[in-house]
Scaffold this motif. Structure first.
Motif, PDB file in Angstrom:
ATOM      1  N   PHE A 122     -11.279   6.691   6.049  1.00  0.00           N
ATOM      2  CA  PHE A 122     -10.205   5.781   6.436  1.00  0.00           C
ATOM      3  C   PHE A 122      -9.412   6.328   7.612  1.00  0.00           C
ATOM      4  CE2 PHE A 122     -11.161   3.610   2.568  1.00  0.00           C
ATOM      5  CZ  PHE A 122     -10.659   2.337   2.728  1.00  0.00           C
ATOM      6  N   LEU A 123      -9.381   7.637   7.782  1.00  0.00           N
ATOM      7  CA  LEU A 123      -8.705   8.213   8.937  1.00  0.00           C
ATOM      8  C   LEU A 123      -9.373   7.768  10.227  1.00  0.00           C
ATOM      9  CD1 LEU A 123      -6.439  10.173   9.810  1.00  0.00           C
ATOM     10  CD2 LEU A 123      -8.138  12.012   9.736  1.00  0.00           C
ATOM     11  N   PHE A 124     -10.707   7.714  10.233  1.00  0.00           N
ATOM     12  CA  PHE A 124     -11.438   7.242  11.401  1.00  0.00           C
ATOM     13  C   PHE A 124     -11.346   5.719  11.529  1.00  0.00           C
ATOM     14  CE2 PHE A 124     -13.481  11.407  11.022  1.00  0.00           C
ATOM     15  CZ  PHE A 124     -13.496  11.797  12.356  1.00  0.00           C
ATOM     16  N   MET A 125     -11.417   5.005  10.411  1.00  0.00           N
ATOM     17  CA  MET A 125     -11.363   3.544  10.471  1.00  0.00           C
ATOM     18  C   MET A 125     -10.020   3.039  11.006  1.00  0.00           C
ATOM     19  SD  MET A 125     -13.206   2.463   6.890  1.00  0.00           S
ATOM     20  CE  MET A 125     -12.667   0.765   7.113  1.00  0.00           C
ATOM     21  N   LEU A 126      -8.931   3.708  10.653  1.00  0.00           N
ATOM     22  CA  LEU A 126      -7.598   3.277  11.040  1.00  0.00           C
ATOM     23  C   LEU A 126      -7.039   4.074  12.216  1.00  0.00           C
ATOM     24  CD1 LEU A 126      -6.051   2.766   7.484  1.00  0.00           C
ATOM     25  CD2 LEU A 126      -6.829   1.000   9.062  1.00  0.00           C
ATOM     26  N   ASP A 127      -7.898   4.754  12.926  1.00  0.00           N
ATOM     27  CA  ASP A 127      -7.437   5.484  14.099  1.00  0.00           C
ATOM     28  C   ASP A 127      -6.877   4.502  15.126  1.00  0.00           C
ATOM     29  OD1 ASP A 127      -8.209   6.671  17.009  1.00  0.00           O
ATOM     30  OD2 ASP A 127      -7.671   8.280  15.625  1.00  0.00           O
ATOM     31  N   GLY A 128      -5.732   4.858  15.719  1.00  0.00           N
ATOM     32  CA  GLY A 128      -5.078   3.936  16.635  1.00  0.00           C
ATOM     33  C   GLY A 128      -5.825   3.689  17.923  1.00  0.00           C
ATOM     34  N   SER A 129      -6.688   4.626  18.353  1.00  0.00           N
ATOM     35  CA  SER A 129      -7.369   4.489  19.636  1.00  0.00           C
ATOM     36  C   SER A 129      -8.773   3.898  19.503  1.00  0.00           C
ATOM     37  CB  SER A 129      -7.452   5.863  20.324  1.00  0.00           C
ATOM     38  OG  SER A 129      -6.156   6.386  20.544  1.00  0.00           O
ATOM     39  N   GLY A 131     -10.407   3.340  16.230  1.00  0.00           N
ATOM     40  CA  GLY A 131     -10.717   2.913  14.873  1.00  0.00           C
ATOM     41  C   GLY A 131     -11.278   1.502  14.839  1.00  0.00           C
ATOM     42  N   VAL A 132     -12.168   1.252  13.870  1.00  0.00           N
ATOM     43  CA  VAL A 132     -12.822  -0.047  13.783  1.00  0.00           C
ATOM     44  C   VAL A 132     -11.843  -1.150  13.407  1.00  0.00           C
ATOM     45  CG1 VAL A 132     -13.472   0.300  11.361  1.00  0.00           C
ATOM     46  CG2 VAL A 132     -14.799  -1.266  12.781  1.00  0.00           C
ATOM     47  N   VAL A 133     -10.796  -0.829  12.639  1.00  0.00           N
ATOM     48  CA  VAL A 133      -9.818  -1.850  12.237  1.00  0.00           C
ATOM     49  C   VAL A 133      -9.065  -2.367  13.453  1.00  0.00           C
ATOM     50  CG1 VAL A 133      -7.742  -2.276  10.882  1.00  0.00           C
ATOM     51  CG2 VAL A 133      -9.607  -0.923   9.909  1.00  0.00           C
ATOM     52  N   ASN A 134      -8.579  -1.472  14.309  1.00  0.00           N
ATOM     53  CA  ASN A 134      -7.879  -1.904  15.514  1.00  0.00           C
ATOM     54  C   ASN A 134      -8.809  -2.610  16.480  1.00  0.00           C
ATOM     55  OD1 ASN A 134      -5.457  -0.973  14.587  1.00  0.00           O
ATOM     56  ND2 ASN A 134      -5.261   0.707  16.032  1.00  0.00           N
ATOM     57  N   TRP A 135     -10.060  -2.201  16.503  1.00  0.00           N
ATOM     58  CA  TRP A 135     -11.037  -2.878  17.369  1.00  0.00           C
ATOM     59  C   TRP A 135     -11.222  -4.332  16.940  1.00  0.00           C
ATOM     60  CZ3 TRP A 135     -15.851  -5.022  16.213  1.00  0.00           C
ATOM     61  CH2 TRP A 135     -16.611  -5.423  17.308  1.00  0.00           C
ATOM     62  N   ILE A 136     -11.273  -4.551  15.625  1.00  0.00           N
ATOM     63  CA  ILE A 136     -11.395  -5.923  15.113  1.00  0.00           C
ATOM     64  C   ILE A 136     -10.139  -6.730  15.437  1.00  0.00           C
ATOM     65  CG2 ILE A 136     -11.585  -7.319  13.019  1.00  0.00           C
ATOM     66  CD1 ILE A 136     -13.323  -5.107  11.835  1.00  0.00           C
ATOM     67  N   LEU A 137      -8.971  -6.115  15.250  1.00  0.00           N
ATOM     68  CA  LEU A 137      -7.722  -6.818  15.552  1.00  0.00           C
ATOM     69  C   LEU A 137      -7.623  -7.185  17.023  1.00  0.00           C
ATOM     70  CD1 LEU A 137      -5.171  -4.747  13.410  1.00  0.00           C
ATOM     71  CD2 LEU A 137      -6.165  -6.970  12.876  1.00  0.00           C
ATOM     72  N   ARG A 138      -8.076  -6.291  17.894  1.00  0.00           N
ATOM     73  CA  ARG A 138      -8.064  -6.603  19.322  1.00  0.00           C
ATOM     74  C   ARG A 138      -9.107  -7.660  19.669  1.00  0.00           C
ATOM     75  NH1 ARG A 138      -7.456  -0.845  19.718  1.00  0.00           N
ATOM     76  NH2 ARG A 138      -9.720  -0.670  20.059  1.00  0.00           N
TER      77      ARG A 138
END
Length: 291
Positions: A122-129, A131-138
């Protein structure tokens, strides 16, 4: 008489061994909580005079109540979300569907993953730069840059709750699925013949049959979550600015960052007392209402 005592004679050696392994650390922690000193040498701490100053210090410290509030939020939200997701997956897996056995096996994988491993994922998934979660949000246009999940006090607790829920919901799935399978199919068939809707069948058939199991799962999960350490410390270490400093993190910080094992032991004893008080006050009511 001899036959009655034979099973107890067989169980007594391991029972005494387990009791000794539990009793000695508890006595040691209680003794350390009553000694005032800032050293990690247990022998040196044992030379300090008896005192309740550790309990006075932690009970008059505002950080103690802050960590208690964070722990309460973390425990309640994590347990509630784990219950909702676990109930949903249990209801889904109780139906006839392709590859149901495989799905039942895969759904238990998060429960078996060590907490530190889940934290790193989850540290990698939610990484601000990257991370896959921020990539999906963008990608969907919900944000331009994406939040710094573990560095922003407003999002850090939610980012810590996420892996906790991911690891916790399979337990609810397992116990609720077992409770659902014990409900006779004839009850649902009779309800369908009478024209009962899906919501009515859940309210009058499913919930009364699984509510006792649900309450037991909430109590157990709440106690486990209250003392969670391995899912939080690798992610935030209690930060930023104390946003994720739960009771367990505070105990670790007092012992190994401030080198004050007396205060850490006092916090540990208070956490056990608090858990016992909650269980002792809630369980009789739950037993009367649900069991």
């Amino acid at each position: 008489m001899r036959e009655r005592g034979y099973p107890y004679a067989l169980l007594s050696p391991p029972a005494l061994l387990v009791l000794g392994l539990i009793a000695y650390p508890v006595v040691l922690v209680v003794e350390m909580s009553l000694r005032d000193g800032r050293a990690m040498n247990i022998s040196a701490i044992g030379q300090e005079p008896w005192s309740i100053s550790n309990y006075v210090d932690v009970l008059t410290d505002g950080d103690t109540y802050h960590s208690l509030w964070i722990t309460a939020l973390y425990t309640v939200i994590s347990t509630f979300l784990s219950l909702l997701i676990g109930l949903g997956t249990a209801l889904l897996l109780s139906r006839d569907m392709p590859a149901r056995r495989l799905l039942r096996t895969l759904i238990l994988v998060p429960w078996a993953v060590p907490g530190v491993v889940a934290s790193v994922v989850f540290l990698f998934m939610l990484d601000g730069s990257y991370g896959v979660v921020n990539w999906i949000l963008r990608s969907v246009g919900l944000t331009e840059h994406g939040p710094q999940w573990y560095f922003d006090p407003s999002t850090a607790l939610a980012a810590v709750i996420a892996p906790t829920v991911w690891k916790g919901f399979p337990f609810f799935t397992l116990i609720l699925l077992a409770a659902l399978q014990a409900i006779p199919d004839e009850l649902y068939e009779a309800a369908r013949v009478d024209g009962a809707s899906a919501a009515a069948r859940f309210r009058y058939i499913t919930w009364p049959a699984i509510r006792g199991t649900t309450v037991l799962g909430i109590i157990l999960t709440g106690l486990w979550t209250f003392h969670t350490f391995d899912l939080i410390y690798p992610l935030t270490g209690g930060g930023p600015d104390g946003a994720t400093e739960t009771w367990a993190i505070r105990i670790y910080t007092e012992a190994f960052s401030f080198f004050h094992p007396g205060s850490a032991s006092a916090l540990g004893i208070l956490s056990v007392v608090l858990a016992l008080v909650v269980v002792a006050s809630v369980f009789p009511i739950m037993r009367k209402q649900f069991f």
